[in-house]
Design a protein around this motif. Sequence first.
Motif, PDB file in Angstrom:
ATOM      1  N   LYS A   1       0.838  -1.211   0.000  1.00  0.00           N
ATOM      2  CA  LYS A   1       0.000   0.000   0.000  1.00  0.00           C
ATOM      3  C   LYS A   1       0.870   1.258   0.000  1.00  0.00           C
ATOM      4  CE  LYS A   1      -4.183   1.923   0.426  1.00  0.00           C
ATOM      5  NZ  LYS A   1      -5.215   1.762  -0.613  1.00  0.00           N
TER       6      LYS A   1
ATOM      7  N   THR B   1       2.203   1.789  -3.479  1.00  0.00           N
ATOM      8  CA  THR B   1       1.234   2.259  -4.478  1.00  0.00           C
ATOM      9  C   THR B   1       0.637   3.631  -4.127  1.00  0.00           C
ATOM     10  OG1 THR B   1      -0.497   0.953  -3.388  1.00  0.00           O
ATOM     11  CG2 THR B   1       0.536  -0.020  -5.337  1.00  0.00           C
ATOM     12  N   ASP B   2       0.367   3.885  -2.838  1.00  0.00           N
ATOM     13  CA  ASP B   2      -0.370   5.102  -2.479  1.00  0.00           C
ATOM     14  C   ASP B   2       0.405   6.115  -1.647  1.00  0.00           C
ATOM     15  OD1 ASP B   2      -2.403   3.940  -3.842  1.00  0.00           O
ATOM     16  OD2 ASP B   2      -3.779   3.728  -2.149  1.00  0.00           O
TER      17      ASP B   2
ATOM     18  N   LYS C   1       3.357   8.869  -0.706  1.00  0.00           N
ATOM     19  CA  LYS C   1       4.090   9.868  -1.488  1.00  0.00           C
ATOM     20  C   LYS C   1       5.337  10.303  -0.723  1.00  0.00           C
ATOM     21  CE  LYS C   1       0.187  11.355  -4.113  1.00  0.00           C
ATOM     22  NZ  LYS C   1      -1.146  11.776  -3.655  1.00  0.00           N
TER      23      LYS C   1
ATOM     24  N   GLY D   1      -3.556   9.505   2.543  1.00  0.00           N
ATOM     25  CA  GLY D   1      -4.644   8.991   1.710  1.00  0.00           C
ATOM     26  C   GLY D   1      -5.278   7.731   2.267  1.00  0.00           C
ATOM     27  N   PHE D   2      -4.578   7.040   3.190  1.00  0.00           N
ATOM     28  CA  PHE D   2      -5.172   5.808   3.729  1.00  0.00           C
ATOM     29  C   PHE D   2      -4.958   5.618   5.225  1.00  0.00           C
ATOM     30  CE2 PHE D   2      -1.194   3.360   3.999  1.00  0.00           C
ATOM     31  CZ  PHE D   2      -0.381   3.971   3.043  1.00  0.00           C
TER      32      PHE D   2
ATOM     33  N   ASP E   1      -8.479   4.236   5.155  1.00  0.00           N
ATOM     34  CA  ASP E   1      -8.959   3.089   4.399  1.00  0.00           C
ATOM     35  C   ASP E   1      -9.248   1.985   5.414  1.00  0.00           C
ATOM     36  OD1 ASP E   1      -8.892   0.560   3.105  1.00  0.00           O
ATOM     37  OD2 ASP E   1      -7.813   1.429   1.404  1.00  0.00           O
TER      38      ASP E   1
ATOM     39  N   TYR F   1      -9.612  14.105  -0.767  1.00  0.00           N
ATOM     40  CA  TYR F   1     -10.369  13.166   0.063  1.00  0.00           C
ATOM     41  C   TYR F   1     -11.860  13.471   0.153  1.00  0.00           C
ATOM     42  CZ  TYR F   1      -5.501  12.313   0.920  1.00  0.00           C
ATOM     43  OH  TYR F   1      -4.166  12.089   0.729  1.00  0.00           O
TER      44      TYR F   1
END
Lengths: 193, 193
Positions: free
Chosen positions: A7, A10-11, A13, A24-25, A31, B113
């Motif tokens: 994760k 991929t997500d 930064k 983001g997660f 998430d 978001y």
Amino acid sequence: MNFLEEKIITDGKIFNENILKVDGFLNHQIDMDIMRQIACEIKRRFKGVHVDKILTIEASGIAIAVTLANMYDVPVVFAKKSATVNSTDDKYVSEAYSFTRKTMNKVFVSKPYLHEGEDILIVDDFIADGQAANSLVEIVKQAGANIVGIGVAIEKGQQNGGKMLREKGFHVESIAIIDTMNVETQTVFFRRQ
Amino acid sequence: MNFLEEKIITDGKIFNENILKVDGFLNHQIDMDIMRQIACEIKRRFKGVHVDKILTIEASGIAIAVTLANMYDVPVVFAKKSATVNSTDDKYVSEAYSFTRKTMNKVFVSKPYLHEGEDILIVDDFIADGQAANSLVEIVKQAGANIVGIGVAIEKGQQNGGKMLREKGFHVESIAIIDTMNVETQTVFFRRQ
């Protein structure tokens, strides 16, 4: 690679060699699928360890703490931060330096919520220099409770927090440990566990 | 009386006509049994309502948001508070006055978001004057998303936040609404729902 390392690849930064953004997660948008997996994995790594209470620090530690506490069915206590709180009869107080804000924060837990002899699992989203975890360790000691472990989602291995806590004898588990990051190629190298 | 009203009666502490302390089970130590019941009851009251995302504000709203998001299996977004953040290209920013700290706080959510057209359920532990909820409403509007409801654990009915939001047409659900509190007799009167 485990689910969290994937994760991050991929997500996440990479802003510079030290700053990884996972909001983001993990710590702005959450998430829930990743959050449940993090909690499951922390629980698995502390298998057989007795836990009376889960201790974290506001704000972003609360999500992991609550998801995990839901599995253990034990209470969460989240330490609060304050610039001004003083040591009083009714609070355990410690200090943590915030590198992001460049300020010393007081961290506190009201005394009725930690008891002598309780088995405390400390959790947080990140461990970097270990300031936050250390302030929680200090509070648990003041209460005379036992630290049965420290579980975090992401450890920044370039900084010394995890190392220092392990050297003190604590059982520290980090789902993903970052060894190095390269901002140009946006690559992350994880420590083999 | 419902489960939360009963819990407030047995474990809440009334400091004066306006201050109810529930940090033994809701916003410092968290009783996961109560937390799950709160989440179940909010979900029940918004039965049939489509929810893409749950929005709350740090710190104490995160526990309810995460427990509820775990049931809906949707992401949580928690708005952050900052004294200093400015409106930028990458953030939705609003303001909320904190009566406890007597300061104006900026509240923000990073733009990636929240998206246009998403169905957003706003949740929090308390609604009093409605400053926090209002700042979230403002942010959702900036994003062009839809507010499908506002769910909170405890509404302080003596203050006007809930009333004001209902008058604006929002579907507000509070598991317990306090009408009056008496510090001498340590009694709480709830609004019949």
